[in-house]
Design a protein around this motif. Structure first.
Motif, PDB file in Angstrom:
ATOM      1  N   PHE A   6     -11.210  38.329  31.963  1.00  0.00           N
ATOM      2  CA  PHE A   6      -9.964  39.083  31.845  1.00  0.00           C
ATOM      3  C   PHE A   6      -9.467  39.089  30.407  1.00  0.00           C
ATOM      4  O   PHE A   6      -9.086  40.134  29.873  1.00  0.00           O
ATOM      5  CB  PHE A   6      -8.899  38.459  32.759  1.00  0.00           C
TER       6      PHE A   6
ATOM      7  N   SER B  89     -11.659  41.260  28.081  1.00  0.00           N
ATOM      8  CA  SER B  89     -11.495  42.691  28.368  1.00  0.00           C
ATOM      9  C   SER B  89     -10.210  43.222  27.755  1.00  0.00           C
ATOM     10  O   SER B  89     -10.181  44.313  27.180  1.00  0.00           O
ATOM     11  CB  SER B  89     -11.512  42.932  29.885  1.00  0.00           C
ATOM     12  N   LYS B  90      -9.132  42.429  27.855  1.00  0.00           N
ATOM     13  CA  LYS B  90      -7.868  42.821  27.244  1.00  0.00           C
ATOM     14  C   LYS B  90      -7.963  42.782  25.720  1.00  0.00           C
ATOM     15  O   LYS B  90      -7.398  43.628  25.021  1.00  0.00           O
ATOM     16  CB  LYS B  90      -6.743  41.887  27.718  1.00  0.00           C
TER      17      LYS B  90
ATOM     18  N   ALA C 135      -9.807  45.818  24.546  1.00  0.00           N
ATOM     19  CA  ALA C 135      -8.951  47.000  24.676  1.00  0.00           C
ATOM     20  C   ALA C 135      -7.928  47.053  23.542  1.00  0.00           C
ATOM     21  O   ALA C 135      -7.677  48.118  22.954  1.00  0.00           O
ATOM     22  CB  ALA C 135      -8.239  46.988  26.030  1.00  0.00           C
ATOM     23  N   GLU C 136      -7.349  45.895  23.227  1.00  0.00           N
ATOM     24  CA  GLU C 136      -6.392  45.824  22.127  1.00  0.00           C
ATOM     25  C   GLU C 136      -7.083  46.153  20.800  1.00  0.00           C
ATOM     26  O   GLU C 136      -6.532  46.860  19.960  1.00  0.00           O
ATOM     27  CB  GLU C 136      -5.787  44.414  22.066  1.00  0.00           C
TER      28      GLU C 136
ATOM     29  N   HIS D 224       1.736  37.481  27.050  1.00  0.00           N
ATOM     30  CA  HIS D 224       0.895  37.070  28.176  1.00  0.00           C
ATOM     31  C   HIS D 224      -0.503  36.650  27.729  1.00  0.00           C
ATOM     32  O   HIS D 224      -1.193  35.924  28.448  1.00  0.00           O
ATOM     33  CB  HIS D 224       0.813  38.182  29.222  1.00  0.00           C
ATOM     34  N   PHE D 225      -0.930  37.101  26.534  1.00  0.00           N
ATOM     35  CA  PHE D 225      -2.194  36.600  26.004  1.00  0.00           C
ATOM     36  C   PHE D 225      -2.087  35.101  25.737  1.00  0.00           C
ATOM     37  O   PHE D 225      -2.980  34.324  26.065  1.00  0.00           O
ATOM     38  CB  PHE D 225      -2.554  37.334  24.711  1.00  0.00           C
TER      39      PHE D 225
ATOM     40  N   GLU E 216       1.757  45.436  32.328  1.00  0.00           N
ATOM     41  CA  GLU E 216       0.538  46.206  32.131  1.00  0.00           C
ATOM     42  C   GLU E 216       0.693  47.639  32.638  1.00  0.00           C
ATOM     43  O   GLU E 216       0.091  48.565  32.094  1.00  0.00           O
ATOM     44  CB  GLU E 216      -0.632  45.527  32.853  1.00  0.00           C
TER      45      GLU E 216
END
Length: 326
Positions: free
Chosen positions: A53, A56-57, A60-61, A257-258, A317
């Motif tokens: 997870f 993947s984030k 995307a960032e 949240h990261f 999100e």
């Protein structure tokens, strides 16, 4: 900051409560080893999910930042062209015949004087300097153009063919916005007296060449001054603010949240490593049980914290507040 501190106070309190509630549990060696296997299995699966997870984030960032950087680079090319125009205007003696004292003194006596220093002087010093430079707007505009050059080492470094892209800091972009405003204000105030009609064809052609790179069209030869004024105004009101926004977006810290997930991930890894050490190291059943119950408490509280974090992340999100095109 206060929310983060409050969160981890609750985390610590819950961990202590769970440890206290499990205080009376006594484990046999067989049960302890079974619990260790269970903890390792749970943490391994959870770590694998969180890593997937998280990356993947992260990718995307990164993709969003790459796209913004491509737009920033396009602006950077235009900024370099504007700075070359500013350099040509500074070197145009015909243009500065309107304010010869300003150019002469700033080139020879006040070579390091900046707009910021000029405007922040005490009134007595400021009044004396404006008299020596024969005005306020003209020397301010000249120093603004000098500020746009941004302390380039030499003309060769400035004009070499591969010196096209540069990463500008937020501070530099902010200063450039003001510099464009200072030069535009000077031209607007004295536009009846200013002209590029007597500028050498070499300088003028170089300016026109850079103008075409920025605007994608040739300059109107019948109103060069107005075109240049509008160019500086466009940079002040649109190009630099947009470039500032995109640069700021790319320099921002990762969303909260990261950090939340990273902390949970680190704790899960620590729990798994601790469980493996308990399994491998020889120790009495009492010590192993006590340490194992602490790890179990951490696992329970960290899982609760992760679930709360995920429930908080989901609405964020799904909420699209980002500006993707300006």
């Amino acid at each position: 900051m206060k929310t983060t501190v409050f969160k981890y106070i609750i985390y610590l309190v819950l961990t202590i409560i769970v440890i206290w509630s499990l205080n009376g549990v006594r484990l046999t060696l067989e049960h302890a080893n079974d619990l260790i296997n269970l903890i390792v299995s749970i943490t391994s699966i959870t770590i694998a999910i969180l890593v997937t997870f998280f990356f993947s984030k992260l990718f995307a960032e990164r993709q969003d930042r790459v796209q913004r950087k491509a737009n920033i680079d396009e602006y950077s090319k235009k900024v370099m062209a504007l700075r070359k125009i500013a350099h040509r205007i500074m070197g145009d003696y015909e243009f500065w015949k309107f304010a010869p004292k300003a150019k002469q003194n700033l080139d020879k006596k006040y070579t390091d004087l900046t707009v910021e220093q000029f405007r922040s002087q005490k009134w007595e010093d400021y009044d004396k300097l404006t008299k020596e430079l024969d005005g306020e707007l003209a020397p301010q505009a000249y120093m603004a153009l000098r500020g746009l050059l941004n302390n380039e080492e030499s003309d060769f470094e400035f004009y070499k063919s591969f010196n096209k892209l540069k990463n500008y800091s937020l501070s530099e972009i902010g200063r450039f916005i003001e510099y464009c405003g200072f030069f535009w204000a000077f031209c607007d105030e004295y536009k009846q007296d200013l002209t590029f009609d007597n500028t050498s064809s070499y300088y003028l052609n170089k300016m026109k060449e850079q103008y075409a790179k920025i605007k994608g069209r040739k300059i109107d030869d019948s109103k060069v001054l107005i075109e240049i004024m509008n160019l500086f105004s466009d940079f002040q009101e649109r190009i630099f603010p947009e470039m500032y926004f995109l640069t700021e977006q790319n320099q921002r810290r990762l969303p909260v949240h990261f950090t939340w997930i990273i902390v949970n991930l680190v704790i899960y890894i620590a729990i798994m490593i601790g469980a493996l050490y308990l399994y491998l190291l020889p120790m009495c059943i009492w010590a192993k049980s006590a340490l194992l119950l602490i790890l179990t408490s951490l696992l329970l509280v960290n899982t609760i914290d992760l679930i709360v974090g995920l429930f908080m992340i989901i609405p964020r999100e799904l909420r699209i507040n980002e500006v993707y095109k300006i």
